[in-house]
Design an enzyme around this catalytic site. Sequence first.
Site, PDB file in Angstrom:
ATOM      1  N   ASP A   1       0.845  -1.197   0.000  1.00 19.95           N
ATOM      2  CA  ASP A   1       0.000   0.000   0.000  1.00 19.95           C
ATOM      3  C   ASP A   1       0.886   1.254   0.000  1.00 19.95           C
ATOM      4  OD1 ASP A   1      -3.204   0.563   1.071  1.00 19.95           O
ATOM      5  OD2 ASP A   1      -1.773   2.224   1.060  1.00 19.95           O
ATOM      6  N   ILE A   2       0.497   2.238  -0.801  1.00 21.45           N
ATOM      7  CA  ILE A   2       1.316   3.452  -0.942  1.00 21.45           C
ATOM      8  C   ILE A   2       1.243   4.350   0.299  1.00 21.45           C
ATOM      9  CG2 ILE A   2      -0.382   5.032  -1.980  1.00 21.45           C
ATOM     10  CD1 ILE A   2       1.779   5.649  -4.129  1.00 21.45           C
ATOM     11  N   ASN A  34     -13.107  -3.328   2.356  1.00 21.18           N
ATOM     12  CA  ASN A  34     -14.206  -2.359   2.325  1.00 21.18           C
ATOM     13  C   ASN A  34     -14.988  -2.484   1.023  1.00 21.18           C
ATOM     14  OD1 ASN A  34     -13.224  -1.234   4.768  1.00 21.18           O
ATOM     15  ND2 ASN A  34     -11.791   0.054   3.639  1.00 21.18           N
ATOM     16  N   GLN A  94     -14.642   2.407   1.137  1.00 19.27           N
ATOM     17  CA  GLN A  94     -13.914   1.976  -0.065  1.00 19.27           C
ATOM     18  C   GLN A  94     -13.605   3.200  -0.933  1.00 19.27           C
ATOM     19  OE1 GLN A  94     -16.042  -0.656  -2.718  1.00 19.27           O
ATOM     20  NE2 GLN A  94     -14.166  -1.356  -3.718  1.00 19.27           N
ATOM     21  N   HIS A 111     -10.368  -5.145  -3.053  1.00 15.29           N
ATOM     22  CA  HIS A 111      -9.022  -5.334  -2.510  1.00 15.29           C
ATOM     23  C   HIS A 111      -9.087  -5.707  -1.039  1.00 15.29           C
ATOM     24  CE1 HIS A 111     -10.123  -1.071  -2.315  1.00 15.29           C
ATOM     25  NE2 HIS A 111      -9.446  -1.004  -1.169  1.00 15.29           N
ATOM     26  N   PHE A 112      -8.211  -6.599  -0.655  1.00 11.39           N
ATOM     27  CA  PHE A 112      -8.035  -6.979   0.744  1.00 11.39           C
ATOM     28  C   PHE A 112      -6.807  -6.256   1.273  1.00 11.39           C
ATOM     29  CE2 PHE A 112     -10.939 -10.559   1.392  1.00 11.39           C
ATOM     30  CZ  PHE A 112     -11.293 -10.853   0.088  1.00 11.39           C
ATOM     31  N   HIS A 113      -6.961  -5.603   2.435  1.00 11.05           N
ATOM     32  CA  HIS A 113      -5.823  -5.034   3.141  1.00 11.05           C
ATOM     33  C   HIS A 113      -5.303  -6.084   4.126  1.00 11.05           C
ATOM     34  CE1 HIS A 113      -6.829  -0.638   2.348  1.00 11.05           C
ATOM     35  NE2 HIS A 113      -8.022  -1.167   2.170  1.00 11.05           N
TER      36      HIS A 113
END
Length: 140
Positions: free
Chosen positions: A32-33, A88, A95, A101-103
Amino acid sequence: MSDLDHLFERIAAGEIPSHRVYEDEHVFAFLDINPLSRGHTLVIPKKRYLKLHEVPQDVAAALGRAVARIAGAVLGATGATAYNVLQNNGAPAGQAVPHVHFHIIPKYADGTGLPHHWPARPLDKTEAPGLAQAIAQRVV
Ligand code: 5GP
């Protein structure tokens, strides 16, 4: 249509640079950025689906396998022993990028990671039987 709509497809295709950690036929994963903690990783289907329930079952299965495997890798690489998996769906649910996407978010002793505020309330026991049945009948 905003730039965010196709951002993750472009990252998975390599058109936008990312720090890749995993890739297979259906799945791509990258750092993740704006990480909540060190090692915060995103796991996505290469093809764009807006919400989790819209993902075809074969892709969902591939995502589930990958999330579990990558979570183990994140722990191994960071030394974290606790983590949250967050996913989300829809802007009201937080979201920002309209692509499933899964974090994977490591939680560290210094408190960095996903803040944990969970305003739970007791289940409504009057409603629960009918609600459970209504959901059960709709699992496809
Ligand atoms: P959401 O709020 O939609 O669940 O999470 C979107 C996540 O995507 C955020 O954690 C955000 O930091 C991350 N993100 C947004 N744009 C980029 C980008 O261009 N590259 C990477 N690696 N992550 C991004």
